[in-house]
Design a protein around this motif. Structure first.
Motif, short mmCIF file in Angstrom:
data_model
loop_
_atom_site.label_atom_id
_atom_site.label_comp_id
_atom_site.label_asym_id
_atom_site.label_seq_id
_atom_site.Cartn_x
_atom_site.Cartn_y
_atom_site.Cartn_z
N PHE A 1 29.35 32.47 50.86
CA PHE A 1 29.70 32.39 49.45
C PHE A 1 29.88 30.95 49.01
O PHE A 1 29.28 30.51 48.01
N PHE A 2 30.69 30.21 49.72
CA PHE A 2 30.94 28.83 49.30
C PHE A 2 29.72 27.93 49.55
O PHE A 2 29.52 26.94 48.84
N GLN A 3 28.89 28.31 50.50
CA GLN A 3 27.62 27.59 50.69
C GLN A 3 26.70 27.84 49.49
O GLN A 3 26.02 26.92 49.01
N ILE A 4 26.72 29.06 48.98
CA ILE A 4 25.90 29.40 47.81
C ILE A 4 26.33 28.59 46.60
O ILE A 4 25.49 28.05 45.86
N LEU A 5 27.64 28.46 46.37
CA LEU A 5 28.13 27.72 45.22
C LEU A 5 27.64 26.27 45.24
O LEU A 5 27.15 25.75 44.24
N LYS A 6 27.78 25.63 46.40
CA LYS A 6 27.36 24.23 46.49
C LYS A 6 25.84 24.09 46.41
O LYS A 6 25.32 23.13 45.82
N ALA A 7 25.12 25.05 46.99
CA ALA A 7 23.65 24.98 46.94
C ALA A 7 23.16 25.15 45.51
O ALA A 7 22.21 24.48 45.09
N TRP A 8 23.79 26.03 44.76
CA TRP A 8 23.38 26.24 43.37
C TRP A 8 23.61 24.99 42.53
O TRP A 8 22.73 24.56 41.79
N THR A 9 24.78 24.40 42.64
CA THR A 9 25.09 23.23 41.81
C THR A 9 24.29 22.00 42.23
O THR A 9 24.00 21.15 41.38
N SER A 10 23.92 21.90 43.48
CA SER A 10 23.16 20.72 43.92
C SER A 10 21.66 20.89 43.65
O SER A 10 20.99 19.95 43.22
N SER A 11 21.13 22.09 43.86
CA SER A 11 19.68 22.29 43.73
C SER A 11 19.25 22.27 42.26
O SER A 11 18.09 21.96 41.97
N ARG A 12 20.16 22.57 41.35
CA ARG A 12 19.80 22.61 39.93
C ARG A 12 20.61 21.61 39.10
O ARG A 12 20.74 21.77 37.88
N GLN A 13 21.11 20.59 39.75
CA GLN A 13 21.92 19.60 39.05
C GLN A 13 21.16 19.01 37.86
O GLN A 13 20.00 18.64 37.97
N TYR A 14 21.84 18.96 36.70
CA TYR A 14 21.30 18.44 35.44
C TYR A 14 20.15 19.27 34.88
O TYR A 14 19.42 18.82 34.01
N GLY A 15 20.01 20.49 35.43
CA GLY A 15 18.93 21.36 34.96
C GLY A 15 19.46 22.66 34.40
O GLY A 15 20.54 22.72 33.82
N ASN A 16 18.70 23.72 34.61
CA ASN A 16 19.02 25.03 34.04
C ASN A 16 18.77 26.10 35.07
O ASN A 16 18.10 25.86 36.09
N GLY A 17 19.30 27.30 34.80
CA GLY A 17 19.09 28.38 35.74
C GLY A 17 19.23 29.73 35.09
O GLY A 17 19.76 29.87 33.98
N THR A 18 18.76 30.75 35.81
CA THR A 18 18.87 32.14 35.36
C THR A 18 19.62 32.94 36.42
O THR A 18 19.75 32.53 37.58
N ILE A 19 20.07 34.13 36.02
CA ILE A 19 20.75 35.02 36.97
C ILE A 19 19.78 35.40 38.09
O ILE A 19 20.17 35.47 39.26
N GLU A 20 18.54 35.62 37.74
CA GLU A 20 17.54 35.99 38.76
C GLU A 20 17.36 34.87 39.78
O GLU A 20 17.24 35.13 40.99
N GLN A 21 17.36 33.63 39.34
CA GLN A 21 17.24 32.50 40.26
C GLN A 21 18.47 32.37 41.13
O GLN A 21 18.37 32.05 42.32
N PHE A 22 19.63 32.61 40.55
CA PHE A 22 20.86 32.57 41.35
C PHE A 22 20.84 33.66 42.41
O PHE A 22 21.19 33.42 43.58
N GLN A 23 20.43 34.86 42.04
CA GLN A 23 20.36 35.95 43.01
C GLN A 23 19.41 35.61 44.16
O GLN A 23 19.71 35.85 45.34
N ALA A 24 18.26 35.03 43.82
CA ALA A 24 17.30 34.67 44.86
C ALA A 24 17.89 33.66 45.83
O ALA A 24 17.71 33.77 47.05
N LEU A 25 18.62 32.67 45.31
CA LEU A 25 19.25 31.67 46.18
C LEU A 25 20.32 32.31 47.05
O LEU A 25 20.40 32.05 48.26
#
Length: 505
Positions: free
Chosen positions: A425-449
């Motif tokens: 869980f906490f690995q997911i949080l950091k991966a999401w914020t780092s991989s899309r930093q200064y960008g955008n995202g969707t729920i589907e992309q978050f689920q895939a990650l």
């Protein structure tokens, strides 16, 4: 010599008329017809928000504001790049425009729809071409309405431009959607003795101008969505400091808060502490400065995660200090600001995670674990409550700030945590914020990650908690129901409710 010259002329003539020396037709280049940029960027909830055909790099906003009559005059210079051949393009804006120039040439402009400024350049703009758009304008923003309201709130001693999902329309022209982020320079001239606070850092102190006016300058160096910019003008006590990471901290408190002032300070002055704690969960702080603004009694009735420096309405301090709302808005700097929604339907990625950050803070402070907060929250909404009919993953454009997006949204995050375990869980949080930093995202992309990191199919849990109407059944059967029935109020509950009361709107 003469015969060679004649032969060259003949070859040129034959090429021009479409025939080569060999007598075969020359390959004609296809003509590209410039098209208008679209009047919307493609958001399913707000189709007319944002614009197509260009991408903004930077806004230079230079304003003069008189609190006595709410008169605003300004020149905004937009540096952008065309993403198609453009015959014209739109800006989102509401005030009166006196002139527009594109790449130094005077351009025509006209109104269309509720908030569209249509700009027709004197020359066609080619795809990939740089754009310098200069718009001069003026107006009384508090008197300009969109859908019956104005996001420019005039106060007793100034004004506030703070709102979501739109606020820029009342003080600068823009491509107003989170998909088009940019950097900002904001310069505002006001009468001496009046303060101006905005995003980012102050590259230099306020500068005195002639005839009793002072110019305030703010700079945002990281990509910023337009709705996350803000302006607040009036009588403020500004407190500066240095954060543990060495960054500039600028906090501002309206001088008219009275007895609420101490509670506001006791909350907002913990910002650097909250940033440091949050960085351990979500990754390095993504921006160049920190801080917060406590607005006036006659200002906004909510809080907003304006980038680098959230703005808080006075309601949060009526029952004393509340660090939970600070945690919520600081968490947004990762979930919503650095990683912004690709469409407004994805609002759960903002509010669900910011609300869950409050639960994590409760756990860290020993005021109730996230599981205890989940149990009591779940128990607080009976099965028959309409609360369970709002879908955090698809609330609809009229309900993006409904309480279910916050509370059920946080419950969904907790169920994700239970499904994958704390390490993932906490690995997911950091991966999401780092991989899309200064960008955008969707729920589907978050689920895939999340599925990639956890190695699990998360469709069932996310569909149940985000996209299915009704009170979800809990895993664990009778034991889970017994736990819910025995749920007791966590120590943090009162402050969590105070925070949520003014956040959901």
């Amino acid at each position: 010599m003469r015969r060679t010259f004649v032969a060259v002329l003949a070859a040129v003539s034959m090429t021009i008329t479409g025939t080569t020396l060999a007598g075969t037709p020359a390959q004609a280049k296809p003509r590209v017809t410039a098209q208008p940029g679209s009047p919307g960027i493609g958001d399913s909830y707000y189709p007319e928000y944002g614009n197509g055909g260009y991408d903004v790099d930077h806004y230079d906003i230079r304003l003069r504001y008189n609190p006595a009559n709410d008169q605003l005059t300004g020149t905004t210079t937009i540096l952008a790049r065309a993403t198609q051949d453009l015959s014209r393009f739109n800006l989102d804006f509401l005030l009166n425009v006196s002139s527009v120039r594109v790449n130094g040439w005077s351009a025509t402009h006209a109104r269309a729809g509720a908030h569209e400024l249509v700009v027709t350049p004197a020359r066609t703009i080619r795809a990939g071409q740089s754009l310098t758009v200069v718009v001069q304008y003026s107006g009384v923003p508090s008197q300009v309405l969109y859908d019956g309201y104005t996001a420019w709130r005039r106060t007793a001693d100034g004004a506030m431009a703070v709102n979501e999902p739109e606020s820029a329309w009342w003080w600068y022209p823009s491509n107003d959607h989170p998909l088009d982020k940019a950097t900002f320079d904001v310069s505002v001239s006001v009468p001496d003795g009046v303060e101006v606070i905005s995003n980012g850092v102050q590259p230099r102190p306020p500068i005195g101008e002639l005839l009793g006016w002072t110019r305030w300058i703010w700079r945002t160096t990281k990509p910023t969505a337009t709705y996350l910019t803000f302006l607040t003008i009036g009588q403020y006590d500004i407190v500066t400091d240095t954060a543990p990471n060495g960054q500039q901290v600028i906090n501002a408190y309206h001088v008219g808060l009275g007895e609420l002032g101490n509670a506001a300070r006791a909350s907002i002055e913990r910002t650097a502490e909250v940033v440091e704690w949050s960085s351990g969960l979500f990754g390095p702080w993504p921006f160049e400065a920190q801080g917060g603004v406590a607005g006036p009694l006659d200002g906004i009735g909510f809080a907003l995660e304006t980038q680098t420096r959230p703005v808080y309405g006075p309601g949060f301090w009526r029952r004393g200090s509340n660090p939970y709302v600070i945690v919520h808005e600081i968490a947004h700097q990762w979930f919503g600001d650095s990683v912004s929604v690709a469409e407004w339907r994805n609002i759960w990625l903002n509010e669900g995670f910011a609300s869950y950050a409050e639960w994590l803070w409760s756990e860290a402070q020993g005021e109730g674990t996230a599981q205890e907060v989940f149990d009591f929250t779940y128990a607080s909404y009976p099965e028959s409550s309409s609360f369970w009919q709002v879908l955090p993953g698809a609330p609809g454009p009229d309900l993006i700030f409904h309480g279910a997006v916050y509370d059920r949204g946080a419950m969904a995050v907790h169920q994700l945590r239970l499904a994958v375990g704390d390490d993932a869980f906490f690995q997911i949080l950091k991966a999401w914020t780092s991989s899309r930093q200064y960008g955008n995202g969707t729920i589907e992309q978050f689920q895939a990650l999340a599925e990639q990191i956890s190695g699990q199919d998360l469709s069932a849990v996310l569909t149940t908690w985000l996209f299915t109407a009704g009170r979800p059944d809990l895993t664990g059967g009778a034991d889970a129901q017994a736990r819910i029935a025995a749920a007791t109020q966590p120590k943090s509950w009162t402050k969590l409710r105070e925070s949520q009361q003014f956040l959901a709107r």
